[in-house]
Design a protein around this motif. Structure first.
Motif, PDB file in Angstrom:
ATOM      1  N   ALA A  36      47.888  39.157  44.548  1.00 41.81           N
ATOM      2  CA  ALA A  36      47.301  40.207  43.701  1.00 41.81           C
ATOM      3  C   ALA A  36      46.269  39.593  42.774  1.00 41.81           C
ATOM      4  N   VAL A  37      45.130  40.266  42.680  1.00 45.69           N
ATOM      5  CA  VAL A  37      44.087  39.899  41.718  1.00 45.69           C
ATOM      6  C   VAL A  37      43.945  41.072  40.747  1.00 45.69           C
ATOM      7  N   ARG A  38      44.233  40.818  39.474  1.00 45.48           N
ATOM      8  CA  ARG A  38      44.184  41.878  38.464  1.00 45.48           C
ATOM      9  C   ARG A  38      43.009  41.616  37.517  1.00 45.48           C
ATOM     10  N   MET A  39      42.108  42.592  37.424  1.00 42.75           N
ATOM     11  CA  MET A  39      40.915  42.482  36.590  1.00 42.75           C
ATOM     12  C   MET A  39      40.946  43.576  35.535  1.00 42.75           C
ATOM     13  N   GLU A  40      40.723  43.204  34.294  1.00 42.86           N
ATOM     14  CA  GLU A  40      40.717  44.169  33.198  1.00 42.86           C
ATOM     15  C   GLU A  40      39.412  44.027  32.416  1.00 42.86           C
ATOM     16  N   LEU A  41      38.753  45.158  32.187  1.00 45.22           N
ATOM     17  CA  LEU A  41      37.442  45.161  31.528  1.00 45.22           C
ATOM     18  C   LEU A  41      37.343  46.327  30.545  1.00 45.22           C
ATOM     19  N   PRO A  42      36.660  46.126  29.419  1.00 52.53           N
ATOM     20  CA  PRO A  42      36.334  47.290  28.571  1.00 52.53           C
ATOM     21  C   PRO A  42      35.331  48.173  29.278  1.00 52.53           C
ATOM     22  N   CYS A  43      35.472  49.487  29.118  1.00 53.26           N
ATOM     23  CA  CYS A  43      34.577  50.415  29.821  1.00 53.26           C
ATOM     24  C   CYS A  43      33.156  50.333  29.313  1.00 53.26           C
ATOM     25  N   HIS A  77      50.411  36.313  53.642  1.00 58.87           N
ATOM     26  CA  HIS A  77      51.387  35.222  53.544  1.00 58.87           C
ATOM     27  C   HIS A  77      51.379  34.528  52.189  1.00 58.87           C
ATOM     28  N   GLY A  78      50.418  34.845  51.321  1.00 62.68           N
ATOM     29  CA  GLY A  78      50.403  34.269  49.972  1.00 62.68           C
ATOM     30  C   GLY A  78      50.083  32.782  49.991  1.00 62.68           C
ATOM     31  N   GLY A  79      50.430  32.117  48.883  1.00 60.89           N
ATOM     32  CA  GLY A  79      50.180  30.689  48.770  1.00 60.89           C
ATOM     33  C   GLY A  79      48.734  30.328  48.526  1.00 60.89           C
ATOM     34  N   ALA A  80      47.892  31.308  48.187  1.00 59.46           N
ATOM     35  CA  ALA A  80      46.481  31.009  47.934  1.00 59.46           C
ATOM     36  C   ALA A  80      46.325  30.279  46.610  1.00 59.46           C
ATOM     37  N   GLU A  81      45.399  29.342  46.567  1.00 58.32           N
ATOM     38  CA  GLU A  81      45.141  28.562  45.357  1.00 58.32           C
ATOM     39  C   GLU A  81      43.666  28.697  44.992  1.00 58.32           C
ATOM     40  N   PRO A  82      43.372  29.146  43.766  1.00 62.87           N
ATOM     41  CA  PRO A  82      41.973  29.308  43.353  1.00 62.87           C
ATOM     42  C   PRO A  82      41.170  28.020  43.463  1.00 62.87           C
ATOM     43  N   ALA A  83      41.834  26.871  43.238  1.00 62.48           N
ATOM     44  CA  ALA A  83      41.112  25.597  43.265  1.00 62.48           C
ATOM     45  C   ALA A  83      40.594  25.253  44.657  1.00 62.48           C
ATOM     46  N   THR A 111      47.935  36.112  41.122  1.00 57.94           N
ATOM     47  CA  THR A 111      49.269  35.701  41.552  1.00 57.94           C
ATOM     48  C   THR A 111      49.308  35.680  43.074  1.00 57.94           C
ATOM     49  N   SER A 112      49.873  34.611  43.633  1.00 54.05           N
ATOM     50  CA  SER A 112      49.973  34.490  45.090  1.00 54.05           C
ATOM     51  C   SER A 112      51.121  33.553  45.445  1.00 54.05           C
ATOM     52  N   SER A 146      33.278  42.143  42.337  1.00 52.93           N
ATOM     53  CA  SER A 146      34.549  41.417  42.260  1.00 52.93           C
ATOM     54  C   SER A 146      35.529  41.931  43.300  1.00 52.93           C
ATOM     55  N   VAL A 147      35.614  43.249  43.442  1.00 52.93           N
ATOM     56  CA  VAL A 147      36.492  43.819  44.469  1.00 52.93           C
ATOM     57  C   VAL A 147      36.000  43.433  45.860  1.00 52.93           C
ATOM     58  N   ALA A 148      34.682  43.441  46.062  1.00 49.02           N
ATOM     59  CA  ALA A 148      34.131  43.045  47.363  1.00 49.02           C
ATOM     60  C   ALA A 148      34.506  41.597  47.687  1.00 49.02           C
ATOM     61  N   GLU A 149      34.434  40.718  46.690  1.00 51.34           N
ATOM     62  CA  GLU A 149      34.819  39.320  46.903  1.00 51.34           C
ATOM     63  C   GLU A 149      36.298  39.196  47.204  1.00 51.34           C
ATOM     64  N   ALA A 150      37.122  39.955  46.471  1.00 55.07           N
ATOM     65  CA  ALA A 150      38.559  39.914  46.711  1.00 55.07           C
ATOM     66  C   ALA A 150      38.901  40.430  48.110  1.00 55.07           C
ATOM     67  N   LEU A 151      38.231  41.495  48.559  1.00 50.71           N
ATOM     68  CA  LEU A 151      38.482  42.023  49.896  1.00 50.71           C
ATOM     69  C   LEU A 151      38.028  41.039  50.976  1.00 50.71           C
ATOM     70  N   THR A 152      36.937  40.327  50.715  1.00 47.44           N
ATOM     71  CA  THR A 152      36.500  39.294  51.659  1.00 47.44           C
ATOM     72  C   THR A 152      37.555  38.207  51.807  1.00 47.44           C
ATOM     73  N   ASN A 153      38.151  37.801  50.689  1.00 44.51           N
ATOM     74  CA  ASN A 153      39.228  36.809  50.739  1.00 44.51           C
ATOM     75  C   ASN A 153      40.423  37.324  51.536  1.00 44.51           C
ATOM     76  N   VAL A 154      40.748  38.604  51.325  1.00 42.86           N
ATOM     77  CA  VAL A 154      41.871  39.196  52.061  1.00 42.86           C
ATOM     78  C   VAL A 154      41.595  39.160  53.558  1.00 42.86           C
ATOM     79  N   ALA A 155      40.393  39.566  53.958  1.00 44.94           N
ATOM     80  CA  ALA A 155      40.062  39.630  55.381  1.00 44.94           C
ATOM     81  C   ALA A 155      40.039  38.244  56.029  1.00 44.94           C
ATOM     82  N   LYS A 156      39.577  37.234  55.289  1.00 47.86           N
ATOM     83  CA  LYS A 156      39.390  35.904  55.878  1.00 47.86           C
ATOM     84  C   LYS A 156      40.646  35.040  55.835  1.00 47.86           C
TER      85      LYS A 156
END
Length: 425
Positions: free
Chosen positions: A416-423, A380-386, A408-409, A339-349
């Motif tokens: 920001a992408v916030r992910m919460e998981l039980p350990c 610059h934000g304004g990203a839309e998941p859709a 949130t963008s 998930s972090v790898a995917e989020a970082l890919t989005n940031v870079a692209k």
């Protein structure tokens, strides 16, 4: 030491600043009065739709009416939750595919929503009015003796009664003091009692909690199945499009070398060298696919070093922040890593960011350890998941293990992408 949530709640006796607590309580009651006035409009629309439903026309507006009532309850749920210093969960089931207004109305939440609406109208409007009128009238009563003193001789002053003497003026002042004292002590207690009563109506009941858990478990299983199918398709595609083609090239070069050896024509050494290069490419591709299934760094080093390697490979300066690390299951490590790898890919692209931060925090929630991961960039934000930012894949991974994702963008950033998981998952 009180938490930030405690500092924002009403009616807390341990609050170190009574004046601030009083102001919050009065603001809550005033907000309740305004919510009651809004609720009157909602109730009027509901009554209109119910009346029109007798002739069939109102059935077309049933979904609109239900959504309007739920939005009003959602706003009240947030307002009351902020007053109490805790989050009030939504009792509504996640929308099922093809669910219409009748399904939403029949889920058991309508009676409680209507009760909350009526409570806000019947109780909230009077309380909101009283929270304003009592201090205003009390201050007027306190100021009345000075007003009467400034009046010409023989001319009375009037507030709660006609003042014609200093005794009556003193009585007016005492009434004003009593009103302010009652307002000072009663407003926080009344606000707290009102918020707790409304919480009982807006929070999920026991039956609703059971239905919510069943639906969430169903959604979790569906996400796990979808994720598993997507992973199998990805591995199949990688094997077919990359590794298989390279193995075919190896086979072709070896076949060419065999023909050259039989016929004695051609440079066998060059052909075998090409076959060797193709086999190296195939081996590298197979290693890449294996790393995509479960990265060796994650298996050998653990989550934090593996995320550190991801941050180091980013072209954008990326910092990794760790707070109170705790052991996590291998499935959680894999979900967070990808998930972090995917989020970082989005940031870079897509982000246009110049810096990026990864925050990992382990926290205890009712005896269960949870890990919270946030990826933030200054783009610059304004990203839309859709629009295909990869958030759907992240959501599938996290929700399959019982976690949650928040995105949130705003225009201008940050994203920001916030992910919460039980350990333990």
């Amino acid at each position: 030491m009180s938490s930030p949530e405690d500092a924002g709640s009403v009616g807390r006796p341990h609050d170190a600043k009574p004046l601030r607590r009083l102001a919050r309580s009065a603001r809550y009651l005033l907000g309740g009065g305004l919510a009651g006035l809004h609720g009157l409009l909602v109730l009027a629309f509901l009554v209109l739709v119910a009346a029109l439903s007798l002739v069939g026309v109102g059935l077309l507006l049933a979904g609109t009416a239900s959504g309007l009532l739920r939005r009003w309850c959602g706003a009240e749920r947030g307002r009351v939750g902020r007053a109490l210093g805790r989050r009030i969960g939504s009792p509504y089931l996640p929308p099922a595919p093809g669910a219409g207004p009748a399904r939403r109305i029949a889920d058991g939440t309508l009676p409680r929503d209507l009760a909350a609406l009526l409570q806000r109208i019947v109780v909230g409007i009077p309380l909101g009015a009283v929270s304003i009128l009592v201090p205003v009238l009390s201050v007027q009563a306190l100021a009345l003796p000075a007003y009467w003193w400034a009046m010409p001789d023989g001319k009375p002053a009037e507030q709660f009664f006609v003042i014609t003497s200093w005794w009556l003026a003193a009585a007016s002042g005492l009434i004003g003091l009593a009103g302010l004292a009652a307002w000072w002590f009663a407003v926080p207690a009344v606000a707290a009692a009102d918020a707790k009563l409304l919480e009982r109506l807006l929070a999920p009941g026991r039956d609703q909690e059971l239905r919510l858990r069943a639906r969430m478990e169903e959604q979790r299983r569906r996400s796990a199945v979808d994720l598993h199918s997507a992973e199998l398709r990805r591995i199949e595609r990688d094997l077919h499009d990359a590794a298989q083609n390279r193995l075919v090239a190896v086979s072709m070069f070896i076949g060419t070398a065999q023909r050259q050896l039989t016929t004695g024509k051609g440079d066998i050494a060059t052909t075998l060298a090409k076959a060797q290069d193709a086999s190296r490419d195939a081996l590298a591709e197979m290693r890449r696919i294996i790393r995509g299934v479960y990265p060796p760094a994650l298996a050998e080093e653990g989550l934090v070093p593996a995320l550190g390697m991801l941050a180091d490979r980013m072209q954008i300066p990326t910092r990794l922040h760790i707070e109170a690390p705790a052991p996590t299951a291998a499935s959680v490590d894999a979900a967070l890593y990808f998930s972090v790898a995917e989020a970082l890919t989005n940031v870079a692209k897509h982000s246009g960011a110049t810096t990026c931060d990864i925050h990992l925090t382990w926290t205890e929630d009712h005896g269960d350890m949870r890990v919270i991961t946030t990826v933030t960039d200054n783009g610059h934000g304004g990203a839309e998941p859709a629009k295909g930012t990869g958030l759907s894949g992240i959501e599938s991974r996290i929700e399959a293990l019982g976690g949650t994702v928040a995105f949130t963008s705003p225009p201008g950033g940050p994203t920001a992408v916030r992910m919460e998981l039980p350990c333990e998952s």
